[in-house]
Design an enzyme around this catalytic site. Structure first.
Site, PDB file in Angstrom:
ATOM      1  N   PRO A 247      44.137  51.856  26.924  1.00 36.33           N
ATOM      2  CG  PRO A 247      44.254  53.751  28.283  1.00 36.33           C
ATOM      3  CD  PRO A 247      45.075  52.651  27.719  1.00 36.33           C
TER       4      PRO A 247
ATOM      5  CD  GLU B 171      51.259  59.791  31.358  1.00 37.21           C
ATOM      6  OE1 GLU B 171      50.465  60.205  30.512  1.00 37.21           O
ATOM      7  OE2 GLU B 171      50.960  59.594  32.547  1.00 37.21           O
TER       8      GLU B 171
ATOM      9  NE  ARG C  91      31.511  33.535  33.585  1.00 37.76           N
ATOM     10  CZ  ARG C  91      30.488  33.552  32.745  1.00 37.76           C
ATOM     11  NH1 ARG C  91      30.651  33.982  31.502  1.00 37.76           N
ATOM     12  NH2 ARG C  91      29.300  33.135  33.123  1.00 37.76           N
TER      13      ARG C  91
ATOM     14  CG  ASP D 131      26.907  34.097  31.135  1.00 36.59           C
ATOM     15  OD1 ASP D 131      26.305  33.628  32.087  1.00 36.59           O
ATOM     16  OD2 ASP D 131      28.086  33.859  30.849  1.00 36.59           O
TER      17      ASP D 131
HETATM   18  N1  ADE Z   1      45.371  50.508  30.678  1.00 35.97           N
HETATM   19  C1  ADE Z   1      44.938  51.615  31.322  1.00 35.97           C
HETATM   20  N2  ADE Z   1      43.621  51.764  31.218  1.00 35.97           N
HETATM   21  C2  ADE Z   1      43.164  50.711  30.465  1.00 35.97           C
HETATM   22  C3  ADE Z   1      41.900  50.309  29.973  1.00 35.97           C
HETATM   23  N3  ADE Z   1      40.786  51.004  30.228  1.00 35.97           N
HETATM   24  N4  ADE Z   1      41.831  49.184  29.237  1.00 35.97           N
HETATM   25  C4  ADE Z   1      42.938  48.483  28.953  1.00 35.97           C
HETATM   26  N5  ADE Z   1      44.158  48.806  29.381  1.00 35.97           N
HETATM   27  C5  ADE Z   1      44.288  49.923  30.126  1.00 35.97           C
END
Ligand code: ADE
Length: 236
Positions: A90, A117, A155, A170
């Protein structure tokens, strides 16, 4: 052919999705090859550990550096060009359609899925992977994000979409959302397909679609409309 290696502690979640629809066709046509590796196969202790408690305390577990290093080094060994190595977290750069187009031009991707984590920081320092996020929310791991990247990239590979044109029109490719689409019947529960689409006038249809697409983008995603470069005709 695009080769994609995936490193994960849940190798079994990939095959079902990759065996359906356009992904299955792309693999059959040899446009893409996906090899999924179990991170535990690269663990050197007898419990096949891949995670441990964080130094300094705190909740959760952290991905150990050694199995990830060994997996990435083993998969990269002797491959030319070296794979573009991407960690799904994330904290990464936001994945979008333009990055998807960029990745579709690569020969070899190596996707490393996190769990727990997070990754021991030395994985970042030592392997210097790119980091990608699929959105501002936290999932339990990088497996779904890896599938999202594989799906979006596949794709776009030459010869995968029946219609070579489809991907080009697209949502997002032109920095606009798609226009509304209709199929038969011409009237359904009192709702009629717009007359222009039944008119056979290709110029009028194209004009209507462009207007609808711009209107929808302005209403729903003014942020992407601001980015777009459009012709004088579009502006009108
Ligand atoms: N791992 C956990 N959440 C994620 C996300 N939003 N994007 C990429 N990998 C992740």
């Amino acid at each position: 052919m695009l080769r994609v290696d995936v490193v994960t502690i849940f190798p079994d979640v990939f095959e079902p999705y990759l065996s359906e629809g356009m992904l299955a066709i792309a693999r059959r046509k040899k446009a893409i090859e996906v090899c999924v590796h179990d991170l535990r196969d690269y663990s050197t202790d007898k419990h096949k550990s891949v995670d441990d408690r964080p130094y300094g305390g705190g909740p959760g577990m952290v991905m150990m550096p050694d199995p990830v290093f060994r997996a990435v080094e083993d998969i990269s060994a002797g491959t030319e060009p070296p794979p573009r190595t991407i960690m799904l977290t994330p904290q990464g750069r936001l994945f979008d359609q333009s990055l998807s187009r960029e990745l579709a031009r690569e020969q070899h991707l190596l996707l490393v899925c996190g769990r727990y984590e997070g990754f021991d920081e030395r994985i970042r320092a030592g392997l210097k992977p790119e980091e990608l996020s699929i959105g501002d929310y936290v999932l339990t791991g990088g497996e779904l994000p890896a599938l999202v990247v594989i799906d979006a990239v596949t794709r776009l590979l030459p010869g995968v979409l029946g219609h070579e044109d489809s991907a080009q029109f697209d949502s997002f490719t032109e920095n606009r959302l798609d226009c509304p689409q209709y199929t038969r019947p011409a009237e359904f529960r009192g709702m009629r397909v717009p007359d222009v689409l039944l008119s056979g006038d290709h110029g009028a249809v194209a004009q209507w679609r462009l207007e609808q697409s711009i209107r929808r983008t302005r209403e729903r995603r003014p942020d992407i409309l601001a980015k777009q470069t459009c012709s004088a005709n579009d502006k009108e």
